[in-house]
Design a protein around this motif. Structure first.
Motif, PDB file in Angstrom:
ATOM      1  N   SER A  22      50.569  29.994 -32.606  1.00 58.07           N
ATOM      2  CA  SER A  22      50.511  30.776 -31.583  1.00 58.07           C
ATOM      3  C   SER A  22      49.213  31.795 -32.003  1.00 58.07           C
ATOM      4  N   THR A  23      49.728  32.525 -33.146  1.00 59.06           N
ATOM      5  CA  THR A  23      48.847  33.678 -33.709  1.00 59.06           C
ATOM      6  C   THR A  23      47.509  33.147 -34.191  1.00 59.06           C
ATOM      7  N   PHE A  24      47.473  31.733 -34.998  1.00 56.30           N
ATOM      8  CA  PHE A  24      45.989  31.348 -34.968  1.00 56.30           C
ATOM      9  C   PHE A  24      45.202  31.091 -33.725  1.00 56.30           C
ATOM     10  N   GLY A  25      45.686  30.469 -32.668  1.00 61.69           N
ATOM     11  CA  GLY A  25      45.112  30.169 -31.602  1.00 61.69           C
ATOM     12  C   GLY A  25      44.798  31.430 -31.057  1.00 61.69           C
ATOM     13  N   ARG A  26      45.323  32.535 -30.901  1.00 62.52           N
ATOM     14  CA  ARG A  26      45.112  33.624 -30.261  1.00 62.52           C
ATOM     15  C   ARG A  26      43.813  34.470 -30.871  1.00 62.52           C
ATOM     16  N   GLU A  27      44.060  34.635 -32.368  1.00 67.53           N
ATOM     17  CA  GLU A  27      42.903  35.169 -33.354  1.00 67.53           C
ATOM     18  C   GLU A  27      41.775  34.305 -33.368  1.00 67.53           C
ATOM     19  N   ALA A  28      41.718  32.903 -33.445  1.00 66.18           N
ATOM     20  CA  ALA A  28      40.751  32.191 -33.512  1.00 66.18           C
ATOM     21  C   ALA A  28      39.946  31.774 -32.302  1.00 66.18           C
ATOM     22  N   GLU A  54      34.740  25.284 -30.787  1.00 65.41           N
ATOM     23  CA  GLU A  54      34.984  24.915 -32.246  1.00 65.41           C
ATOM     24  C   GLU A  54      34.263  25.626 -33.125  1.00 65.41           C
ATOM     25  N   ASP A  55      33.094  26.266 -32.905  1.00 63.93           N
ATOM     26  CA  ASP A  55      32.318  27.100 -33.713  1.00 63.93           C
ATOM     27  C   ASP A  55      33.076  28.240 -34.115  1.00 63.93           C
ATOM     28  N   ARG A  56      33.623  29.035 -33.161  1.00 63.59           N
ATOM     29  CA  ARG A  56      34.498  30.018 -33.138  1.00 63.59           C
ATOM     30  C   ARG A  56      35.642  29.967 -34.183  1.00 63.59           C
TER      31      ARG A  56
END
Length: 72
Positions: A22-28, A54-56
């Motif tokens: 969830s942290t990855f998804g939120r930050e990325a 995808e670029d982000r």
């Protein structure tokens, strides 16, 4: 059910950094459900990933620097 090719890269990244999905998804990508939806969990098929998103995600992984922990 076919998963997005970037999912394996994301899973390797979060394992290497000990980061919660969830942290990855939120930050990325600004979406804490990102990885779950890319896997197709809770959906009839995996989430579509637009090119700019995808670029982000790729930019986030390339530029990520973990925070330094303070010494006691």
């Amino acid at each position: 059910m076919e998963q997005h090719p970037i999912l394996a890269e994301i899973e390797t990244f979060i394992a290497a950094h000990g980061m919660a999905e969830s942290t990855f998804g939120r930050e990325a990508a600004g979406d804490w459900r990102l990885i779950k939806e890319l896997r197709g969990q809770g959906r009839s098929r995996p989430r579509r990933l637009w090119g700019d998103t995808e670029d982000r995600i790729r930019r986030f992984m390339a530029e990520y620097r973990p925070a330094q922990k303070e010494r006691a």
